[in-house]
Design an enzyme around this catalytic site. Structure first.
Site, PDB file in Angstrom:
ATOM      1  N   SER A 112      21.078 -59.454 126.215  1.00 33.01           N
ATOM      2  CA  SER A 112      21.294 -58.946 124.860  1.00 33.01           C
ATOM      3  C   SER A 112      20.395 -57.749 124.613  1.00 33.01           C
ATOM      4  CB  SER A 112      20.994 -60.039 123.841  1.00 33.01           C
ATOM      5  OG  SER A 112      19.605 -60.086 123.598  1.00 33.01           O
ATOM      6  N   LYS A 113      20.657 -57.050 123.513  1.00 33.06           N
ATOM      7  CA  LYS A 113      19.869 -55.837 123.259  1.00 33.06           C
ATOM      8  C   LYS A 113      18.389 -56.163 123.037  1.00 33.06           C
ATOM      9  CE  LYS A 113      21.150 -55.614 118.376  1.00 33.06           C
ATOM     10  NZ  LYS A 113      21.705 -54.802 117.323  1.00 33.06           N
ATOM     11  N   ARG A 114      18.113 -57.361 122.555  1.00 35.85           N
ATOM     12  CA  ARG A 114      16.714 -57.745 122.318  1.00 35.85           C
ATOM     13  C   ARG A 114      15.974 -58.067 123.626  1.00 35.85           C
ATOM     14  NH1 ARG A 114      16.271 -55.695 117.671  1.00 35.85           N
ATOM     15  NH2 ARG A 114      17.811 -56.379 116.180  1.00 35.85           N
TER      16      ARG A 114
END
Ligand code: GLU
Length: 510
Positions: free
Chosen positions: A265-267
């Site tokens: 994920s982007k995180r």
């Protein structure tokens, strides 16, 4: 393949383009090149709530950085434009109405409260399908249950309504995915998806199918998260009577977190200290700002090579591919079904391979923008000497300047552990003697330096362990580094002698 190959990359401008999206774009590009086809960019911006300013420009910048040009796009135009869905609004309304007229879709007037109540009721009953669909639509407020006059009154009143696809129960939908083989769905479990929203905008499903059809898309290559939507898409093609023109589908595997646990994920970028976006993205909120592959120091060619191998493998063991070679070797049938782990060490390895393959001149040129950010002002010849020594040890361009900083300025940090083990103030005498020896070397080249040092060590009966670590510490502050004689030669006699003579003062001060 009988029809001309036309593939599209269809991102939604809801934020920066994630590396998974870049891989989808790359596979579409490679597929198009392999089959002499056309590579199209279509911007899917119909979800106005999720629209993010600057996202479309970011997508274009990223693709330019990677060197993956489109044949048709909003900027370039083409025979099937416009290529931005918000510019095609009227088309979707027209097609949605066409489906209502042919009885394949219907108007629905239910309020959000009524829809919530339906979901609650179906969930409580443990019904097999918990959404608006064939089992429940006859109990709802729509053009199937209201009289013609009531429907007309509603439409004329200007009150909100949507258009839904009418799915017939008891049917099997099957299609052959180029990666996943046979995929089957039963229509009993499919909901009557909204096609046109109350604001007059199409949903993803309607716009996507209408555009793929009208843009003559031959193959849909996209992430596996869209696999479950494909059943609705196939039904939409059937509803329109376009069954003959259903594109071939290929659903790409997920990219998994570096630890293999779930989707990247982007995180995860911040969490694992890895880039998950091609270029850096700056947002007002620091939590939404991301450092891209570019800022980590990756070459675009290395990113492409790394992504190509993230879910695809060639016939043989070759790992390093130019884009040209990839375009020839790529086959959608060798894309794997299972998720591909985002292996950052491998990404670095690719970058290192590209760096190693570059000429010294090329590296010197690429280093210029980085040099401008420093106070270093090396002569071209000196810079090349440093590059020759640092290239085999660097993963990124900046490593040459960062790990080799002592070629450009005084030593700033000394390895404390090494100092403790190797250094005592009495040893300065050895370094002073060595400085005398080096001052006597006329031609300051590695082989003469080596001969002089070794002769002196022989006379003094000094072992390597007593001398070399000290020299390395005095010259570079660390025990690691390039060949010691070459390093001395490049640093020049003047600098070397000075660092040797002043070592005790310097470490006293550190
Ligand atoms: N707009 C969708 C996305 O953001 C497109 C999916 C597809 O390729 O059909 O990925």
């Amino acid at each position: 393949m009988s029809k001309p190959v036309r593939v599209r990359f269809a991102p939604s401008p809801t934020g920066p383009l994630h590396i998974g999206g870049v891989r989808t774009a790359l596979y579409n590009y490679l597929f198009a090149r392999k089959h002499q086809g056309t590579f199209i960019l279509r911007i899917e911006d119909t979800d106005q709530k999720r629209y993010v300013e600057g996202a479309e420009a970011y997508i274009i910048r990223s693709m330019n950085w990677l060197g993956l040009p489109f044949d048709e796009s909003p900027a370039k135009g083409g025979p099937y434009g416009p290529y931005r869905q918000s510019d095609r609004k009227d088309l979707y309304i027209q097609y949605a109405n066409q489906l209502v007229q042919s009885g394949k879709a219907y108007y629905a007037f239910d309020t959000p409260e009524e829809l919530a109540a339906l979901r609650e009721k179906l969930t409580a009953e443990k019904a097999p399908a918990t959404n608006y669909g064939s089992a429940s639509r006859m109990s709802m407020k729509n053009s199937l249950t209201l009289s013609k006059t009531e429907v007309q009154e509603w439409l004329d009143s200007g009150k909100p309504y949507v258009i839904r696809l009418k799915i017939e129960p008891g049917q099997e939908v099957s299609f052959r995915d180029m990666i996943r083989e046979d995929v089957q769905f039963s229509t009993n479990l499919l909901d009557d998806k909204v096609l046109l929203k109350a604001d007059g905008m199409p949903t993803y499903h309607l716009a996507n199918v209408v555009d793929d059809y009208t843009m003559k898309i031959s193959h849909v290559i996209r992430g596996v998260e869209w696999l479950s939507s494909t059943a609705h898409h196939v039904l939409l093609y059937r509803a329109f009577g376009w069954e003959e023109d259903i594109p071939k589908f290929a659903h790409l595997p997920l990219i998994l977190k570096p630890n293999g646990k779930g989707k990247l994920s982007k995180r995860d970028g911040a969490k694992f200290n890895v880039p998950v976006f091609p270029l850096s993205w700056k947002a007002k909120n620091p939590e939404d700002s991301f450092k891209g592959f570019d800022e980590f120091g990756f070459f675009p060619e290395a990113v492409i090579n790394f992504l190509a191998m993230l879910g695809w493998h060639p016939e043989d063991e070759q790992e390093i591919f130019t884009l040209e070679e990839l375009s020839k070797a790529f086959s959608i049938y060798r894309v794997s079904k299972s998720g591909a782990i985002f292996d950052y060490e491998k990404a670095k390895w690719f970058n290192q391979q590209y760096l190693l393959a570059m000429s010294v001149d090329e590296l010197a040129q690429k280093l210029q923008p980085l040099l401008k950010k420093t106070d270093y002002n090396p002569s071209p010849a000196y810079l090349k000497e440093v590059i020759k020594l640092m290239q085999p040890r660097a993963t990124f361009l900046q490593d040459i300047l960062e790990q080799g900083y002592f070629f450009f300025e005084d030593v700033k940090v000394y390895d404390k552990k090494a100092l403790k083990k190797r250094w005592k103030p009495e040893k300065q005498a050895i370094l002073d003697e060595l400085a005398d020896v080096l001052e006597g070397v006329d031609r300051f080249l590695p082989k003469y330096i080596e001969a002089a040092i070794k002769e002196w060590m022989g006379e003094k009966e000094l072992g390597f362990g007593a001398v070399f670590p000290l020299i390395r510490l005095a010259l570079a502050g660390t025990l690691q580094g390039p060949d010691i004689f070459e390093m001395i030669s490049v640093l020049t006699k003047h600098v070397t002698v000075k660092r040797l003579r002043t070592f005790s003062e310097k470490v006293g001060a550190v």
